[in-house]
Design a protein around this motif. Sequence first.
Motif, short mmCIF file in Angstrom:
data_model
loop_
_atom_site.label_atom_id
_atom_site.label_comp_id
_atom_site.label_asym_id
_atom_site.label_seq_id
_atom_site.Cartn_x
_atom_site.Cartn_y
_atom_site.Cartn_z
N PRO A 82 0.68 -1.27 -0.05
CA PRO A 82 0.07 0.10 -0.02
C PRO A 82 0.87 1.01 -0.11
O PRO A 82 0.51 2.34 -0.49
N GLU A 83 1.81 1.05 0.74
CA GLU A 83 2.68 2.70 0.86
C GLU A 83 3.38 2.90 -0.53
O GLU A 83 4.08 3.63 -0.83
N ASP A 84 3.13 1.96 -1.46
CA ASP A 84 3.86 2.04 -2.93
C ASP A 84 3.01 3.07 -3.67
O ASP A 84 3.09 3.53 -4.88
N SER A 85 1.92 3.31 -3.31
CA SER A 85 0.83 4.28 -3.91
C SER A 85 1.31 5.41 -3.95
O SER A 85 1.53 6.16 -2.79
N ALA A 86 1.26 6.04 -5.14
CA ALA A 86 1.89 7.26 -5.51
C ALA A 86 1.68 7.69 -6.95
O ALA A 86 1.29 6.99 -7.63
N VAL A 87 2.36 8.97 -7.20
CA VAL A 87 2.46 9.13 -8.59
C VAL A 87 4.01 8.90 -8.99
O VAL A 87 4.85 9.56 -8.28
N TYR A 88 3.97 8.53 -10.03
CA TYR A 88 5.66 8.13 -10.55
C TYR A 88 5.62 9.02 -11.73
O TYR A 88 5.21 8.76 -12.59
N PHE A 89 6.94 9.51 -11.97
CA PHE A 89 7.53 10.15 -12.78
C PHE A 89 8.77 9.67 -13.44
O PHE A 89 9.69 9.41 -12.61
N CYS A 90 8.51 9.33 -14.79
CA CYS A 90 10.00 9.17 -15.35
C CYS A 90 10.60 10.39 -15.90
O CYS A 90 9.81 11.48 -16.14
N ALA A 91 12.02 10.40 -16.23
CA ALA A 91 12.61 11.77 -16.92
C ALA A 91 13.50 11.24 -17.79
O ALA A 91 14.29 10.06 -17.47
N ALA A 92 13.90 11.91 -18.69
CA ALA A 92 15.14 11.78 -19.52
C ALA A 92 15.91 12.96 -19.54
O ALA A 92 15.56 14.03 -19.74
N ILE A 93 17.31 12.83 -19.44
CA ILE A 93 18.05 13.79 -19.45
C ILE A 93 19.15 13.59 -20.23
O ILE A 93 19.93 12.54 -20.48
N LYS A 94 19.50 14.70 -20.84
CA LYS A 94 20.44 14.55 -21.80
C LYS A 94 21.60 15.56 -21.23
O LYS A 94 21.41 16.74 -21.19
N GLU A 95 22.78 15.19 -21.25
CA GLU A 95 24.16 15.67 -20.69
C GLU A 95 24.76 16.22 -21.86
O GLU A 95 25.21 15.31 -22.72
N SER A 96 25.24 17.49 -21.83
CA SER A 96 26.02 17.90 -23.14
C SER A 96 26.96 19.04 -22.74
O SER A 96 26.29 20.16 -22.41
N TYR A 99 25.93 20.88 -19.54
CA TYR A 99 24.36 21.20 -19.51
C TYR A 99 23.97 19.85 -19.20
O TYR A 99 23.88 18.78 -19.88
N GLN A 100 22.38 20.20 -18.65
CA GLN A 100 21.51 19.05 -18.51
C GLN A 100 20.23 19.50 -18.83
O GLN A 100 19.74 20.74 -18.63
N LYS A 101 19.46 18.77 -19.95
CA LYS A 101 18.31 19.14 -20.38
C LYS A 101 17.21 18.00 -19.87
O LYS A 101 17.47 17.08 -19.89
N VAL A 102 16.26 18.32 -18.96
CA VAL A 102 15.50 17.29 -18.29
C VAL A 102 14.15 17.45 -18.82
O VAL A 102 13.78 18.51 -18.72
N THR A 103 13.41 16.49 -19.14
CA THR A 103 12.28 16.36 -19.48
C THR A 103 11.73 15.27 -18.81
O THR A 103 11.93 14.01 -18.91
N PHE A 104 10.40 15.44 -18.30
CA PHE A 104 9.53 14.59 -17.38
C PHE A 104 8.35 13.94 -18.21
O PHE A 104 7.81 14.57 -19.14
N GLY A 105 7.83 12.73 -17.86
CA GLY A 105 7.06 12.32 -18.27
C GLY A 105 5.67 12.90 -17.72
O GLY A 105 5.96 13.67 -16.33
N ILE A 106 4.55 12.40 -18.12
CA ILE A 106 3.49 13.19 -17.37
C ILE A 106 3.02 12.53 -15.85
O ILE A 106 2.10 13.16 -15.25
N GLY A 107 3.54 11.42 -15.85
CA GLY A 107 3.35 10.53 -14.38
C GLY A 107 2.29 9.58 -14.42
O GLY A 107 1.36 9.34 -15.44
#
Lengths: 114, 112
Positions: A82-96, A99-107
Amino acid sequence: GENVEQHPSTLSVQEGDSAVIKCTYSDSASNYFPWYKQELGKRPQLIIDIRSNVGEKKDQRIAVTLNKTAKHFSLHITETQPEDSAVYFCAAIKESGGYQKVTFGIGTKLQVIP
Amino acid sequence: KAGVTQTPRYLIKTRGQQVTLSCSPISGHRSVSWYQQTPGQGLQFLFEYFSETQRNKGNFPGRFSGRQFSNSRSEMNVSTLELGDSALYLCASSSGQANWWYFGPGTRLTVT
């Protein structure tokens, strides 16, 4: 720019079952993929991450897999509680160049039913 | 170490006003990023600062601006507020190593 799609948007599982959340990304230059868990009314917290030179990473009941060719990565939670109940977000990060460019999923809202 | 802090935690403004939100990163962290979180859009990246310089910017109108001070504290400003700006604004800080970003509790902005 990078586009991250996350599925499903909601997920209900019985306690003890497994849960899988999937994300796809568009920019092949993204090289770091963290997952965040946000409990109701709380801040997002990093739970696991994976780099592009690794195919799978595991930490107790959670694991993340990455398929660079298909540009998708998944979060797997086994023996859900039950404690796993939550909103989970993934993200993709490009390092260059430092610099880091972070883009999240909608959850994904995960509900674990006792 | 103390975590990321944000002030104020809650804010109610009317359309047309402007607002300034503050974020204090974890001690030693030099990178600060800002996100807007809404139920329908998830987490959307606003901008990122490192050593007082904006390194990245998301797709938000020019009404959204920010800055970072020499002590790494950051502020975000929204001018000419619109109803659609109602959201939870989160900031996160990172030391730059391992890309770990730590989020603050957020500022809940309501525009009426």
